[in-house]
Design an enzyme around this catalytic site. Structure first.
Site, PDB file in Angstrom:
ATOM      1  N   TRP A 102       0.862  -1.529  -0.372  1.00  0.00           N
ATOM      2  CA  TRP A 102      -0.001  -0.080  -0.314  1.00  0.00           C
ATOM      3  C   TRP A 102       0.791   1.207   0.168  1.00  0.00           C
ATOM      4  O   TRP A 102       0.240   2.065  -1.061  1.00  0.00           O
ATOM      5  CB  TRP A 102      -0.909   0.058   1.239  1.00  0.00           C
ATOM      6  N   ASP A 171      -1.524   6.638   6.661  1.00  0.00           N
ATOM      7  CA  ASP A 171      -2.532   6.460   5.917  1.00  0.00           C
ATOM      8  C   ASP A 171      -2.280   5.087   7.118  1.00  0.00           C
ATOM      9  O   ASP A 171      -1.398   4.208   7.543  1.00  0.00           O
ATOM     10  CB  ASP A 171      -1.919   5.248   4.567  1.00  0.00           C
ATOM     11  N   LYS A 195     -12.312  -1.334   5.862  1.00  0.00           N
ATOM     12  CA  LYS A 195     -11.427  -2.432   7.227  1.00  0.00           C
ATOM     13  C   LYS A 195     -11.732  -2.101   8.367  1.00  0.00           C
ATOM     14  O   LYS A 195     -11.614  -3.333   8.943  1.00  0.00           O
ATOM     15  CB  LYS A 195      -9.470  -2.112   6.593  1.00  0.00           C
TER      16      LYS A 195
END
Ligand SMILES: *Cc1c(COP(=O)(O)O)cnc(C)c1O
Length: 364
Positions: A102, A171, A195
Site C-alpha cells: 500500500w 495511511d 477495514k
C-alpha cells in the site's frame, strides 16, 4: 444458514449490533419520516449527523482542537492523490517510507505530482521495518508518508517515526481506531473506512490546520482539503450513508470501552493466531519480524516456502466450517487472517481451533 466467520481484509466484518441499528433506522432516519438515503445533505438532519460523527472521532482519538476532520469520497486511493496534491507544493518533494504494497502504491501515485524520495532501499519482500537510524530522510521534504499497517504484507509500525519537524502523514486505513494514537505527532492521518471503521467509499481525514491552504493549482476540488473544510465536507453530495455507518461503528467502539478496549482485544486475538504459528514446530510460518507483526492482518504460510497443496486443503477445510476469506492476497500467497475490530474473540478462537486441528492431522 450456519454461522459464517468472515476474516476478510476489507470490506471487513461490521459489528452485528451496528447492522441491527442500521436496519432499525433505514427507512425513517431520526424521525424525519424518510430514509437518510433520500435526505438532502443540506438539511439540518444531515448536518447534525455530520457534527455527531466528527465529535465521536474527536472523542475516541482525543483529536486536538487545531486538527480538522474531513469525510471525503474516494476512499484510501483518493487520498493517495490528495496527499501530494495538498502538501507537496511547499518544496516539490516528499519522503515515502515503503513497507509494503500500500505504501508502494501511495509513492507511485505521488510521483505524478512531484519528486518522491524513497526513504528505504527497494525490496519486494516486506517483512520488516528497518531501524530509523538507517532511514534516508530528506530534510527538504514537504512531508514524510508512512502506512501504519500494511494490510497485504501484515507489517505494522510499533513506533511513531521522528521526522525532525517535517509533517508526518499516515495511511491508517487498516488499523484506524484499533488503538490509541497520539494525533499531535502527525500532520495528517487518513484512511478508507471499510477495514476497521465502516464501509467503502469514504475516507476519514484528520489534518492539522497549518497544513491547509497549500494545494497545487491543479488539485481537483473534490480532493482539496481546504475547499472541503470550508464547506464542512459538503462541497458536493458526500457518501452520506458511508459516513453514517462510520458514525454508528465509532459509537459502537465507544460502547465497547473505546480504543484501549479495542487494543486489548486486538492483542488477544492476534496473539492467539501467532502463538499457534510459533508453537507449530515450523508447520505454520509467519514471515514478518516479531516486533512489527500486524495485529489486524496476519499472513502465514504452511511451511516456510508455502506448501501449495496443503494451503489449498487448509482453505477448503476452513470454508466447509464457515471460516471464509482466509486466502492470502495474490501478491504474497498463502493464508491471511484479518482480525479487524468487529471480528470477535470467539470467532478467532474458532479459527485457532481449526488451525490446531489441521496441524495435528497434517504434521508428521
Ligand atoms: C485498502 C487500503 C487502501 C485503499 O483503500 P480504498 O478505499 O480501496 O481506496 C489504502 N491503504 C491501505 C493501508 C489499505 O488497506
Amino acid at each position: 444458514m450456519s454461522k459464517i466467520y468472515n476474516f476478510g481484509a476489507g470490506p471487513a466484518k461490521l459489528p452485528e449490533e451496528v447492522y441491527e441499528i442500521i436496519r432499525n433506522e433505514l427507512t425513517n432516519f431520526e424521525n424525519s419520516g424518510i430514509s437518510l438515503l433520500e435526505t438532502s445533505h443540506r438539511t439540518s438532519t444531515y448536518m447534525n449527523l455530520n457534527v455527531e460523527v466528527q465529535n465521536v472521532v474527536r472523542r475516541l482519538l482525543d483529536v486536538p482542537a487545531n486538527y480538522k476532520i474531513l469525510f471525503l469520497a474516494g476512499g484510501g486511493l483518493g487520498q493517495f492523490a490528495a496527499v501530494p496534491l495538498n502538501l507537496i507544493s511547499r518544496t516539490g518533494t516528499a519522503d515515502y517510507v515503503v513497507t509494503g504494497a500500500w505504501s508502494a502504491k501511495a509513492a507511485k501515485e505521488a510521483k505524478k505530482y512531484g519528486k518522491v524520495n524513497m526513504v528505504l532501499p527497494a525490496t519486494d519482500r516486506y517483512v520488516d521495518i528497518p531501524d530509523q537510524s538507517t532511514w534516508n530522510l530528506d530534510p527538504n521534504a514537504s512531508y514524510v508518508h508512512i502506512c501504519t499497517n500494511e494490510t497485504i504484507h501484515g507489517v505494522e509500525f510499533d513506533f511513531i517515526p521522528d521526522t525532525k519537524g517535517v509533517p508526518l502523514v499516515a495511511d491508517m486505513s487498516s488499523n484506524f481506531m484499533s488503538k490509541k494514537v497520539d494525533v499531535s505527532k502527525f500532520g495528517v492521518i487518513y484512511g478508507g473506512a471499510q477495514k476497521n471503521i465502516g464501509t467503502s467509499g469514504v475516507a476519514l481525514v484528520i489534518v492539522r490546520e497549518d497544513l491547509l491552504n497549500q494545494a497545487l493549482p491543479i488539485c481537483p476540488s473534490l480532493l482539496d482539503w481546504t475547499a472541503n473544510f470550508k464547506m464542512d465536507s459538503i462541497l458536493n453530495t458526500p457518501p452520506m450513508f458511508a459516513i453514517y455507518i462510520m458514525g454508528r461503528v465509532l459509537q459502537w467502539i465507544e460502547r465497547q470501552g473505546g480504543l484501549d478496549a479495542m487494543a486489548e482485544l486486538a492483542t488477544k486475538k492476534a496473539s492467539l493466531i501467532y502463538n499457534i504459528v510459533e508453537e507449530s514446530n515450523g508447520f505454520y510460518y509467519a514471515p514478518v519480524a516479531k516486533n512489527v507483526r500486524s495485529k489486524m492482518n496476519i499472513p502465514f504460510r504452511i511451511g516456510s516456502e508455502g506448501n501449495a497443496a496443503l494451503e489449498k486443503e487448509f482453505l477448503k477445510g476452513a470454508e466447509a466450517l464457515g471460516l471464509i476469506q482466509l486466502k492470502g492476497h495474490r501478491d504474497v500467497g498463502g493464508i491471511r487472517a484479518s482480525t479487524h475490530n468487529a471480528v470477535t474473540l470467539e470467532e478467532v478462537e474458532t479459527l485457532a481451533k481449526y488451525m490446531k486441528d489441521f496441524y495435528k492431522t497434517h504434521s508428521k
